[in-house]
Design a protein around this motif. Structure first.
Motif, short mmCIF file in Angstrom:
data_model
loop_
_atom_site.label_atom_id
_atom_site.label_comp_id
_atom_site.label_asym_id
_atom_site.label_seq_id
_atom_site.Cartn_x
_atom_site.Cartn_y
_atom_site.Cartn_z
N GLN A 1 -49.26 13.13 -16.41
CA GLN A 1 -50.68 13.17 -16.79
C GLN A 1 -50.92 14.51 -17.48
OE1 GLN A 1 -53.81 11.03 -16.14
NE2 GLN A 1 -53.85 12.35 -17.94
N ARG A 2 -51.31 14.47 -18.74
CA ARG A 2 -51.54 15.72 -19.47
C ARG A 2 -53.00 15.85 -19.90
NH1 ARG A 2 -45.96 14.76 -21.39
NH2 ARG A 2 -44.72 16.42 -20.47
N ILE B 1 -58.85 15.38 -19.66
CA ILE B 1 -57.72 14.62 -19.14
C ILE B 1 -57.37 13.51 -20.15
CG2 ILE B 1 -59.13 13.01 -17.77
CD1 ILE B 1 -57.01 13.38 -15.52
N GLN B 2 -56.10 13.36 -20.44
CA GLN B 2 -55.71 12.29 -21.40
C GLN B 2 -55.85 10.93 -20.73
OE1 GLN B 2 -51.72 13.25 -22.70
NE2 GLN B 2 -52.50 14.44 -24.43
N PRO B 3 -56.46 9.96 -21.41
CA PRO B 3 -56.64 8.64 -20.80
C PRO B 3 -55.37 7.78 -20.93
CG PRO B 3 -57.74 8.73 -22.92
CD PRO B 3 -57.11 10.07 -22.72
N ARG B 4 -54.25 8.32 -20.50
CA ARG B 4 -52.96 7.61 -20.54
C ARG B 4 -51.92 8.56 -19.96
NH1 ARG B 4 -54.15 9.91 -25.12
NH2 ARG B 4 -52.62 11.20 -26.14
N LEU B 5 -50.73 8.06 -19.67
CA LEU B 5 -49.63 8.91 -19.21
C LEU B 5 -48.63 9.03 -20.35
CD1 LEU B 5 -49.12 7.48 -15.59
CD2 LEU B 5 -50.66 9.32 -16.35
N THR B 6 -47.92 10.15 -20.40
CA THR B 6 -47.03 10.38 -21.55
C THR B 6 -45.69 10.99 -21.12
OG1 THR B 6 -47.91 12.59 -21.93
CG2 THR B 6 -48.97 10.79 -23.14
N GLN B 7 -44.77 10.95 -22.04
CA GLN B 7 -43.51 11.69 -21.91
C GLN B 7 -42.99 11.99 -23.31
OE1 GLN B 7 -41.79 13.91 -20.76
NE2 GLN B 7 -40.75 13.09 -18.96
#
Ligand SMILES: O=C(O)CCC(=O)C(=O)O
Ligand SMILES: [Fe+2]
Length: 310
Positions: free
Chosen positions: A141-142, A152-158
């Motif tokens: 969560q970034r 807060i970003q409305p998504r998870l990332t990598q």
């Protein structure tokens, strides 16, 4: 109100012109019109005295001063004048549904091109890939930084790359951890079909319809000026949108009100390649949706190179 030296005669709703006033102006601008034409006077009627209108009054007398039902109207008075203000019309939104190569704009900067393969990976394989990526990617969560404020970003990332990646005010460190098997295989498959040596990737997990990515361009310097970005989708279908960047105004801002919009449904197994000037001349996003949506994973393969310091 008429004063002594500004007196004019009111005739059937119009102002009777004087031979040296409005009538002389008409004569000079079009065919000669005699004073009897202009004033619609009966024989023997007295026309107002020429010297009844001061020089100043003649100068500012409006153009319709001599208008009267018998008046010959010079054609030139009805010449259509284009409005000075530019009239803007928003082009109709476009939807891309069929597989193909789409040249979406040609600007002085160059051509913006999309390649769309709605079923690049067959459905059962794409569902298996979704499950593998959902479990094996270490999702984060970034936060974005907008005008100094963390959101807060409305998504998870990598991010997988030997290089760090900076966007929306944040820098994501290089991640040299081993790529999940499915990602290694997909990279090889894409290199084979495109001939492009992808070496990095960004992954997004949209947990439901409320997760999204806002308008942006993938123009980070490490990807060069005209990056080729190959985007693969897995899981729930979502709509990908592009909008054309309008020119900047004097204060360096862009008004997107009249921008062309293109929508592309990205279902599980779809491949969308953005290339040419797409990152220079267009923005893209995946908007929130207001009905139920399951999770979706998007992987964008990119070529990242260290930026040469000048
Ligand atoms: O989810 C998508 O289809 C787009 C993702 C994207 O634009 C990005 O990661 O930069
Ligand atoms: Fe993007």
């Amino acid at each position: 109100m008429n004063t002594g030296n500004q007196r004019r005669s009111r005739v059937q709703g119009g102002w009777a012109a004087t031979s040296s006033g409005a009538s002389s102006r008409l004569k000079s601008s079009a065919t000669a019109v005699s004073s009897s034409d202009i004033a619609c006077s009966k024989k023997g009627d007295k026309l107002p005295m020429n010297n009844a209108i001061s020089q100043k009054e003649k100068m500012k007398a409006p153009i319709w001063l001599g208008k009267n039902i018998d008046q010959v109207v010079p054609k030139s008075k009805y010449v259509f004048e284009y409005p000075e203000e530019e009239i803007k019309v928003k082009p109709e939104d476009q939807v891309i549904l069929k597989p193909g190569v789409y040249d979406i704009s040609t600007e002085p900067s160059g051509l913006s091109r999309l390649r769309y393969f709605p079923q690049f990976i067959e459905f059962s394989r794409s569902e298996a890939i979704f499950a593998e990526l959902y479990d094996s990617i270490e999702w984060h969560q970034r936060y974005d930084i907008h005008n100094g404020v963390h959101a807060i970003q409305p998504r998870l990332t990598q991010w997988y790359s030997d290089l760090p990646y900076t966007y929306s005010g944040i820098t994501v460190e290089a991640n040299t951890s081993e790529w999940p098997k499915a990602l290694k295989e997909l990279k090889e498959q894409l290199i084979e079909v495109t001939g492009i040596e992808f070496n990095s990737l960004a992954a997004n997990l949209y947990r439901d319809g409320h997760d999204s990515i806002g308008w942006h361009t993938d123009d980070e310097p490490i990807m060069g000026k005209r990056p080729v970005i190959a985007s693969l989708s897995f899981g729930e279908e979502r709509v990908f949108e592009l909008r054309k960047k309008p020119p900047m105004n004097e204060s360096g801002e862009r008004d997107y009100t009249y921008s062309q919009v293109i929508r592309i449904p990205l279902r599980s197994g779809a491949l969308l390649i953005m290339e040419g000037c797409t990152q220079l001349d267009w923005q893209h996003r995946v908007p929130k949706e207001y009905h139920d949506r399951g999770p979706r994973i998007n992987i964008t393969f990119r070529v990242a190179r260290p930026v040469e310091k000048s």
